[in-house]
Motif scaffolding. Structure first.
Motif, PDB file in Angstrom:
ATOM      1  N   ARG A 107     -82.254  31.017 -61.867  1.00  0.00           N
ATOM      2  CA  ARG A 107     -83.019  31.953 -62.698  1.00  0.00           C
ATOM      3  C   ARG A 107     -83.320  31.342 -64.054  1.00  0.00           C
ATOM      4  N   HIS A 108     -82.302  30.777 -64.673  1.00  0.00           N
ATOM      5  CA  HIS A 108     -82.470  30.202 -66.008  1.00  0.00           C
ATOM      6  C   HIS A 108     -83.411  28.994 -65.986  1.00  0.00           C
ATOM      7  N   ASP A 109     -83.393  28.238 -64.881  1.00  0.00           N
ATOM      8  CA  ASP A 109     -84.254  27.053 -64.777  1.00  0.00           C
ATOM      9  C   ASP A 109     -85.731  27.420 -64.633  1.00  0.00           C
ATOM     10  N   LEU A 110     -86.002  28.608 -64.140  1.00  0.00           N
ATOM     11  CA  LEU A 110     -87.395  29.030 -63.965  1.00  0.00           C
ATOM     12  C   LEU A 110     -88.046  29.463 -65.281  1.00  0.00           C
ATOM     13  N   ILE A 111     -87.235  29.921 -66.205  1.00  0.00           N
ATOM     14  CA  ILE A 111     -87.774  30.547 -67.416  1.00  0.00           C
ATOM     15  C   ILE A 111     -88.554  29.591 -68.318  1.00  0.00           C
ATOM     16  N   PRO A 112     -88.111  28.344 -68.550  1.00  0.00           N
ATOM     17  CA  PRO A 112     -88.924  27.459 -69.414  1.00  0.00           C
ATOM     18  C   PRO A 112     -90.350  27.267 -68.891  1.00  0.00           C
ATOM     19  N   ASN A 113     -90.508  27.117 -67.585  1.00  0.00           N
ATOM     20  CA  ASN A 113     -91.847  26.979 -67.015  1.00  0.00           C
ATOM     21  C   ASN A 113     -92.658  28.260 -67.194  1.00  0.00           C
ATOM     22  N   LEU A 114     -91.963  29.394 -67.082  1.00  0.00           N
ATOM     23  CA  LEU A 114     -92.626  30.684 -67.272  1.00  0.00           C
ATOM     24  C   LEU A 114     -93.130  30.810 -68.706  1.00  0.00           C
ATOM     25  N   VAL A 115     -92.290  30.461 -69.650  1.00  0.00           N
ATOM     26  CA  VAL A 115     -92.665  30.544 -71.061  1.00  0.00           C
ATOM     27  C   VAL A 115     -93.778  29.560 -71.382  1.00  0.00           C
ATOM     28  N   GLU A 116     -93.681  28.353 -70.836  1.00  0.00           N
ATOM     29  CA  GLU A 116     -94.696  27.325 -71.093  1.00  0.00           C
ATOM     30  C   GLU A 116     -96.053  27.759 -70.554  1.00  0.00           C
ATOM     31  N   THR A 117     -96.052  28.380 -69.377  1.00  0.00           N
ATOM     32  CA  THR A 117     -97.310  28.861 -68.795  1.00  0.00           C
ATOM     33  C   THR A 117     -97.908  29.979 -69.634  1.00  0.00           C
ATOM     34  N   ALA A 118     -97.049  30.901 -70.068  1.00  0.00           N
ATOM     35  CA  ALA A 118     -97.540  32.045 -70.845  1.00  0.00           C
ATOM     36  C   ALA A 118     -97.988  31.640 -72.243  1.00  0.00           C
ATOM     37  N   LYS A 119     -97.414  30.566 -72.769  1.00  0.00           N
ATOM     38  CA  LYS A 119     -97.691  30.147 -74.141  1.00  0.00           C
ATOM     39  C   LYS A 119     -99.181  29.876 -74.370  1.00  0.00           C
ATOM     40  N   GLY A 120     -99.836  29.347 -73.355  1.00  0.00           N
ATOM     41  CA  GLY A 120    -101.255  29.036 -73.504  1.00  0.00           C
ATOM     42  C   GLY A 120    -102.135  30.257 -73.641  1.00  0.00           C
ATOM     43  N   TYR A 121    -101.626  31.398 -73.215  1.00  0.00           N
ATOM     44  CA  TYR A 121    -102.413  32.639 -73.266  1.00  0.00           C
ATOM     45  C   TYR A 121    -101.933  33.586 -74.359  1.00  0.00           C
ATOM     46  N   LEU A 122    -100.646  33.591 -74.605  1.00  0.00           N
ATOM     47  CA  LEU A 122    -100.074  34.538 -75.567  1.00  0.00           C
ATOM     48  C   LEU A 122     -99.909  33.881 -76.933  1.00  0.00           C
ATOM     49  N   LYS A 123    -101.022  33.444 -77.490  1.00  0.00           N
ATOM     50  CA  LYS A 123    -100.977  32.723 -78.767  1.00  0.00           C
ATOM     51  C   LYS A 123    -100.494  33.608 -79.913  1.00  0.00           C
ATOM     52  N   HIS A 124    -100.680  34.915 -79.762  1.00  0.00           N
ATOM     53  CA  HIS A 124    -100.295  35.834 -80.834  1.00  0.00           C
ATOM     54  C   HIS A 124     -99.012  36.593 -80.491  1.00  0.00           C
ATOM     55  N   GLU A 125     -98.311  36.109 -79.493  1.00  0.00           N
ATOM     56  CA  GLU A 125     -97.066  36.772 -79.064  1.00  0.00           C
ATOM     57  C   GLU A 125     -95.884  35.804 -79.194  1.00  0.00           C
ATOM     58  N   ARG A 126     -95.905  35.040 -80.263  1.00  0.00           N
ATOM     59  CA  ARG A 126     -94.862  34.030 -80.456  1.00  0.00           C
ATOM     60  C   ARG A 126     -93.463  34.653 -80.481  1.00  0.00           C
ATOM     61  N   GLU A 127     -93.330  35.811 -81.108  1.00  0.00           N
ATOM     62  CA  GLU A 127     -92.028  36.470 -81.221  1.00  0.00           C
ATOM     63  C   GLU A 127     -91.468  36.821 -79.838  1.00  0.00           C
ATOM     64  N   THR A 128     -92.340  37.278 -78.948  1.00  0.00           N
ATOM     65  CA  THR A 128     -91.920  37.640 -77.597  1.00  0.00           C
ATOM     66  C   THR A 128     -91.426  36.418 -76.837  1.00  0.00           C
ATOM     67  N   LEU A 129     -92.156  35.320 -76.949  1.00  0.00           N
ATOM     68  CA  LEU A 129     -91.770  34.088 -76.267  1.00  0.00           C
ATOM     69  C   LEU A 129     -90.465  33.523 -76.825  1.00  0.00           C
ATOM     70  N   GLU A 130     -90.314  33.574 -78.129  1.00  0.00           N
ATOM     71  CA  GLU A 130     -89.084  33.074 -78.750  1.00  0.00           C
ATOM     72  C   GLU A 130     -87.886  33.930 -78.357  1.00  0.00           C
ATOM     73  N   ALA A 131     -88.126  35.228 -78.182  1.00  0.00           N
ATOM     74  CA  ALA A 131     -87.040  36.126 -77.780  1.00  0.00           C
ATOM     75  C   ALA A 131     -86.548  35.782 -76.373  1.00  0.00           C
ATOM     76  N   VAL A 132     -87.476  35.445 -75.490  1.00  0.00           N
ATOM     77  CA  VAL A 132     -87.099  35.061 -74.119  1.00  0.00           C
ATOM     78  C   VAL A 132     -86.287  33.773 -74.149  1.00  0.00           C
ATOM     79  N   THR A 133     -86.745  32.806 -74.930  1.00  0.00           N
ATOM     80  CA  THR A 133     -86.041  31.525 -75.022  1.00  0.00           C
ATOM     81  C   THR A 133     -84.635  31.703 -75.593  1.00  0.00           C
ATOM     82  N   ALA A 134     -84.523  32.522 -76.640  1.00  0.00           N
ATOM     83  CA  ALA A 134     -83.211  32.767 -77.252  1.00  0.00           C
ATOM     84  C   ALA A 134     -82.286  33.495 -76.285  1.00  0.00           C
TER      85      ALA A 134
END
Length: 206
Positions: free
Chosen positions: A57-84
């Motif tokens: 599960r944990h190994d899948l999340i970086p790819n998920l965040v990386e994929t979403a990053k290209g679209y969620l340019k204004h949702e940095r806080e949400t992405l950082e929360a997932v990573t943390a």
């Protein structure tokens, strides 16, 4: 030829009876001890299955965040929360793997995984507003793999909790309760993780 008189014969019979009683007690204690060891090994092995699925599960999340990053340019806080939340969950997982069943470790793992589930829930809720992201093949595949892995985690957790219940019943009921304390068989804790299917979307105020 040795002839046994009355008192000598009584002494011999008493000695034999004493030896038999000691042997029976020793066998009984060994059987109880081995049963507790097997029960403890059972829930520890069951936790190992959880450990495997949580790692996936944990190994899948970086790819998920990386994929979403290209679209969620204004949702940095949400992405950082997932990573943390992922980092916290990995730390808690390592602590629990070192001592499966420990109440503090299990509580820490449950809290960290629930925090990760909530962070992922916010990410998926936000992604609903981005049709291009929802339609992204990589995002769809990762979401499916994550859901499948979470189902495996739930299945493994149920197996672990069943094994913990069996162990705790064995150590808390007679005659296991006689040996549990002196031989260091401590109570094991269940692992309670929220169902990812119950993720709540963040509230948006207008």
């Amino acid at each position: 030829m040795i002839r046994w008189h009355g008192e000598g014969m009584e002494f011999l019979i008493g000695l034999i009876c004493l030896v038999i009683i000691v042997v029976v007690i020793a066998v009984w204690v060994a059987s109880l001890y081995n049963g507790l060891v097997r029960a403890r090994n059972g829930y520890q092995n069951a936790f190992a299955q959880i450990d495997v699925q949580l790692t996936r599960r944990h190994d899948l999340i970086p790819n998920l965040v990386e994929t979403a990053k290209g679209y969620l340019k204004h949702e940095r806080e949400t992405l950082e929360a997932v990573t943390a939340a992922r980092t916290a969950a990995m730390t808690a997982q390592a602590n629990a793997a070192r001592n499966p069943g420990d109440p503090a470790a299990m509580q820490g793992l449950a809290g960290a995984e629930n925090g990760l589930t909530q962070a992922l829930g916010r990410l998926f809720a936000v992604s609903e507003a981005y049709p291009d992201l929802k339609a992204n093949q990589n995002m769809m595949q990762l979401s499916e793999e994550l859901t499948s892995t979470e189902n495996r985690v739930a299945f493994a957790r149920q197996g672990y909790n069943d094994a913990v219940l069996a162990y705790n019943n064995k150590r808390e009921t007679f005659p296991g309760s006689v040996l549990a304390g002196p031989f260091g068989f401590h109570k094991a804790a269940l692992l309670e993780i929220d169902d990812p299917g119950k993720r709540e979307a963040p509230r948006v105020q207008f």
